[in-house]
Design a protein around this motif. Structure first.
Motif, PDB file in Angstrom:
ATOM      1  N   ASN A 113       0.930  -1.126  -0.118  1.00 20.63           N
ATOM      2  CA  ASN A 113      -0.033  -0.055   0.018  1.00 20.63           C
ATOM      3  C   ASN A 113       0.784   1.327  -0.101  1.00 20.63           C
ATOM      4  O   ASN A 113       2.082   1.072   0.262  1.00 20.63           O
ATOM      5  CB  ASN A 113      -0.918   0.015   1.273  1.00 20.63           C
ATOM      6  CG  ASN A 113      -0.138   0.348   2.558  1.00 20.63           C
ATOM      7  OD1 ASN A 113       0.935  -0.280   2.729  1.00 20.63           O
ATOM      8  ND2 ASN A 113      -0.522   1.155   3.365  1.00 20.63           N
ATOM      9  N   ALA A 114       0.220   2.312  -0.153  1.00 21.80           N
ATOM     10  CA  ALA A 114       0.799   3.683  -0.007  1.00 21.80           C
ATOM     11  C   ALA A 114       0.421   4.397   1.133  1.00 21.80           C
ATOM     12  O   ALA A 114      -0.876   4.288   1.324  1.00 21.80           O
ATOM     13  CB  ALA A 114       0.621   4.585  -1.301  1.00 21.80           C
ATOM     14  N   ALA A 115       1.063   5.089   1.845  1.00 16.78           N
ATOM     15  CA  ALA A 115       0.710   5.886   3.260  1.00 16.78           C
ATOM     16  C   ALA A 115       1.540   7.237   3.274  1.00 16.78           C
ATOM     17  O   ALA A 115       2.581   7.070   2.735  1.00 16.78           O
ATOM     18  CB  ALA A 115       0.805   5.065   4.103  1.00 16.78           C
ATOM     19  N   THR A 116       1.049   8.151   4.020  1.00 12.55           N
ATOM     20  CA  THR A 116       1.667   9.127   4.509  1.00 12.55           C
ATOM     21  C   THR A 116       2.843   8.934   5.223  1.00 12.55           C
ATOM     22  O   THR A 116       3.077   8.401   6.435  1.00 12.55           O
ATOM     23  CB  THR A 116       0.820  10.119   5.224  1.00 12.55           C
ATOM     24  OG1 THR A 116      -0.245  10.359   4.659  1.00 12.55           O
ATOM     25  CG2 THR A 116       1.682  11.434   5.409  1.00 12.55           C
ATOM     26  N   ALA A 117       4.056   9.605   4.647  1.00 14.06           N
ATOM     27  CA  ALA A 117       5.399   9.719   5.353  1.00 14.06           C
ATOM     28  C   ALA A 117       5.909  11.072   5.084  1.00 14.06           C
ATOM     29  O   ALA A 117       5.332  11.889   4.648  1.00 14.06           O
ATOM     30  CB  ALA A 117       6.363   8.584   4.572  1.00 14.06           C
ATOM     31  N   TYR A 118       7.301  11.256   5.535  1.00 12.97           N
ATOM     32  CA  TYR A 118       7.879  12.678   5.111  1.00 12.97           C
ATOM     33  C   TYR A 118       9.284  12.369   4.796  1.00 12.97           C
ATOM     34  O   TYR A 118      10.022  11.871   5.329  1.00 12.97           O
ATOM     35  CB  TYR A 118       7.973  13.200   6.591  1.00 12.97           C
ATOM     36  CG  TYR A 118       6.371  13.661   7.117  1.00 12.97           C
ATOM     37  CD1 TYR A 118       5.849  14.677   6.781  1.00 12.97           C
ATOM     38  CD2 TYR A 118       5.721  12.621   7.733  1.00 12.97           C
ATOM     39  CE1 TYR A 118       4.605  15.246   7.215  1.00 12.97           C
ATOM     40  CE2 TYR A 118       4.245  13.126   8.062  1.00 12.97           C
ATOM     41  CZ  TYR A 118       3.805  14.226   7.811  1.00 12.97           C
ATOM     42  OH  TYR A 118       2.470  14.611   8.332  1.00 12.97           O
ATOM     43  N   ASN A 119       9.577  13.507   3.966  1.00 14.41           N
ATOM     44  CA  ASN A 119      10.966  13.700   3.603  1.00 14.41           C
ATOM     45  C   ASN A 119      11.322  14.936   4.451  1.00 14.41           C
ATOM     46  O   ASN A 119      10.590  15.943   4.845  1.00 14.41           O
ATOM     47  CB  ASN A 119      11.247  14.127   2.136  1.00 14.41           C
ATOM     48  CG  ASN A 119      11.105  13.177   1.058  1.00 14.41           C
ATOM     49  OD1 ASN A 119      11.308  11.841   1.591  1.00 14.41           O
ATOM     50  ND2 ASN A 119      10.704  13.142   0.117  1.00 14.41           N
ATOM     51  N   ALA A 120      12.695  14.997   4.745  1.00 18.35           N
ATOM     52  CA  ALA A 120      13.332  16.002   5.752  1.00 18.35           C
ATOM     53  C   ALA A 120      14.770  16.046   5.167  1.00 18.35           C
ATOM     54  O   ALA A 120      15.238  15.364   4.349  1.00 18.35           O
ATOM     55  CB  ALA A 120      13.058  15.532   6.941  1.00 18.35           C
ATOM     56  N   SER A 121      15.510  16.957   5.657  1.00 19.41           N
ATOM     57  CA  SER A 121      17.051  17.055   5.657  1.00 19.41           C
ATOM     58  C   SER A 121      17.671  17.753   6.983  1.00 19.41           C
ATOM     59  O   SER A 121      17.000  18.486   7.813  1.00 19.41           O
ATOM     60  CB  SER A 121      17.370  18.179   4.466  1.00 19.41           C
ATOM     61  OG  SER A 121      16.885  19.498   4.649  1.00 19.41           O
ATOM     62  N   VAL A 122      18.934  17.362   7.089  1.00 16.76           N
ATOM     63  CA  VAL A 122      19.591  17.816   8.290  1.00 16.76           C
ATOM     64  C   VAL A 122      20.868  18.522   7.888  1.00 16.76           C
ATOM     65  O   VAL A 122      21.575  17.950   6.750  1.00 16.76           O
ATOM     66  CB  VAL A 122      20.024  16.451   8.913  1.00 16.76           C
ATOM     67  CG1 VAL A 122      20.782  16.916  10.121  1.00 16.76           C
ATOM     68  CG2 VAL A 122      19.080  15.409   9.357  1.00 16.76           C
ATOM     69  N   PRO A 123      21.252  19.709   8.156  1.00 21.72           N
ATOM     70  CA  PRO A 123      22.131  20.519   7.795  1.00 21.72           C
ATOM     71  C   PRO A 123      23.319  20.059   8.643  1.00 21.72           C
ATOM     72  O   PRO A 123      23.688  20.394  10.101  1.00 21.72           O
ATOM     73  CB  PRO A 123      21.961  22.064   8.285  1.00 21.72           C
ATOM     74  CG  PRO A 123      20.699  21.858   9.277  1.00 21.72           C
ATOM     75  CD  PRO A 123      19.950  20.619   9.178  1.00 21.72           C
ATOM     76  N   ILE A 124      24.206  19.511   7.803  1.00 19.50           N
ATOM     77  CA  ILE A 124      25.375  18.932   8.759  1.00 19.50           C
ATOM     78  C   ILE A 124      26.905  19.746   8.430  1.00 19.50           C
ATOM     79  O   ILE A 124      26.872  20.267   7.182  1.00 19.50           O
ATOM     80  CB  ILE A 124      25.998  17.480   8.029  1.00 19.50           C
ATOM     81  CG1 ILE A 124      24.989  16.645   8.241  1.00 19.50           C
ATOM     82  CG2 ILE A 124      27.410  17.186   8.691  1.00 19.50           C
ATOM     83  CD1 ILE A 124      24.530  16.303   9.493  1.00 19.50           C
ATOM     84  N   LYS A 125      27.166  20.695   9.666  1.00 18.40           N
ATOM     85  CA  LYS A 125      27.995  21.381   9.777  1.00 18.40           C
ATOM     86  C   LYS A 125      29.333  21.073  10.235  1.00 18.40           C
ATOM     87  O   LYS A 125      30.408  21.184   9.732  1.00 18.40           O
ATOM     88  CB  LYS A 125      27.374  22.796   9.938  1.00 18.40           C
ATOM     89  CG  LYS A 125      26.405  23.418   9.227  1.00 18.40           C
ATOM     90  CD  LYS A 125      25.664  24.594   9.911  1.00 18.40           C
ATOM     91  CE  LYS A 125      24.556  25.230   8.907  1.00 18.40           C
ATOM     92  NZ  LYS A 125      23.897  26.515   9.641  1.00 18.40           N
ATOM     93  N   ARG A 126      29.386  20.786  11.566  1.00 18.55           N
ATOM     94  CA  ARG A 126      30.475  20.460  12.272  1.00 18.55           C
ATOM     95  C   ARG A 126      30.695  19.149  12.422  1.00 18.55           C
ATOM     96  O   ARG A 126      29.701  18.272  12.525  1.00 18.55           O
ATOM     97  CB  ARG A 126      30.163  21.112  13.773  1.00 18.55           C
ATOM     98  CG  ARG A 126      29.908  22.659  13.807  1.00 18.55           C
ATOM     99  CD  ARG A 126      29.604  23.008  15.265  1.00 18.55           C
ATOM    100  NE  ARG A 126      30.697  22.986  15.981  1.00 18.55           N
ATOM    101  CZ  ARG A 126      30.428  23.225  17.264  1.00 18.55           C
ATOM    102  NH1 ARG A 126      29.298  23.403  18.101  1.00 18.55           N
ATOM    103  NH2 ARG A 126      31.673  23.021  18.087  1.00 18.55           N
ATOM    104  N   SER A 127      31.951  18.681  12.564  1.00 19.97           N
ATOM    105  CA  SER A 127      32.412  17.206  12.862  1.00 19.97           C
ATOM    106  C   SER A 127      31.654  16.688  13.885  1.00 19.97           C
ATOM    107  O   SER A 127      31.403  17.546  14.957  1.00 19.97           O
ATOM    108  CB  SER A 127      33.728  17.303  12.971  1.00 19.97           C
ATOM    109  OG  SER A 127      34.557  17.788  11.574  1.00 19.97           O
ATOM    110  N   GLY A 128      31.424  15.489  14.133  1.00 18.74           N
ATOM    111  CA  GLY A 128      30.768  14.933  15.283  1.00 18.74           C
ATOM    112  C   GLY A 128      29.675  14.076  14.923  1.00 18.74           C
ATOM    113  O   GLY A 128      29.180  13.974  13.869  1.00 18.74           O
TER     114      GLY A 128
END
Length: 265
Positions: free
Chosen positions: A91-106
């Motif tokens: 089936n198809a269902a509601t999900a989400y795309n998102a993003s994470v800004p990676i700037k500093r090491s760790g």
């Protein structure tokens, strides 16, 4: 019926094949690469799914919280959420795309606190508070730290480079205290999501006979699992949270943790 009632802590740390008719629900916080070598925006998918067998996808409401922790600092990511339809095999269902800004090491600890989901077949609500991990430049900073969640699994092995064939140990916590005798369902992400097409890739393994694989936390909340295969492994401590009711019905408030295992080559 999924196991959602407590077992005796006297069982200790164990792994068993439980004869369950239903496959495991798992909240995904997914990105295919977890060990990063350069900064930038990293795409993430939030999906409530059965990834072992590419099974039923559950509709997600907008998460109550979605953020990252890097060097102890909270980075709110809710403004990056974009609603999608994720098309599983059934089936198809509601999900989400998102993003994470990676700037500093760790380390970047990704935390999703979803709205409770009503599971009609069990007449209960399920809320899976999920964590996954990214790392930039192999600098360890946050992976071993608790995040102060209503319930969570604290890893005792670095979650971005588990060795296939070794073991993973975690500790189940609720409001800062260990949770003994809780069942932890273990899931292999055999069908990984395609980041480009909002659907899964072909599964790379078949579900185990006998139902979901389950471990049980000991008197201090610890459990250990032997990781047999490279890839993403999820652990869901069922009903480990202290909130037990939502809108007049039972709530299973679960702690979910994802780790990445690699073969030694």
């Amino acid at each position: 019926m999924k196991l959602r009632n407590g077992l005796s802590a006297a069982i200790g740390v164990a792994a068993l094949l439980a004869p369950l008719a239903a496959a495991a629900h798992f909240q995904l916080v997914y990105t295919p690469e977890v060990n990063l070598t350069k900064a930038g925006d990293v795409p993430v998918k939030l999906i409530f799914w059965h990834p072992f067998e590419n099974g039923h996808v559950m509709d997600m409401d907008e998460p109550l919280e979605f953020y990252a922790i890097n060097r102890g600092k909270k980075i709110d990511l809710k403004n990056t959420l974009k609603q999608i339809k994720f098309e599983g095999a059934e089936n198809a269902a509601t999900a989400y795309n998102a993003s994470v800004p990676i700037k500093r090491s760790g380390d970047y600890v990704l935390v999703a606190v979803p709205a409770p989901y009503y599971e009609e077949s069990e007449d209960i609500y399920i809320q899976q508070i999920a964590k996954s991990y990214l790392n930039l430049n192999e600098v360890p900073t946050d992976w071993m730290e608790p995040q102060g969640l209503a319930t969570e699994i604290i890893p005792l092995n670095k979650p971005t480079n588990i060795v296939a064939g070794s073991t993973f140990t975690g500790r189940v916590m609720a409001d800062g205290k260990p949770v003994p005798g809780v069942e932890i369902e273990v899931e292999y992400m055999a069908a990984e999501p395609s980041m480009e097409e909002d659907k899964p890739k072909d599964p790379t393994a078949s579900p185990m006979p006998g139902g979901a694989l389950v471990a049980v936390s000991d008197d201090d909340g610890y459990f250990t699992f032997g990781v047999p295969k490279a890839g993403f492994w999820g652990f869901a401590a069922l009903g480990s949270g202290n909130t037990k009711e939502h809108e007049g019905k039972e709530l299973s408030q679960d702690a979910v943790l994802w780790v990445r295992a690699y073969d030694v080559k």
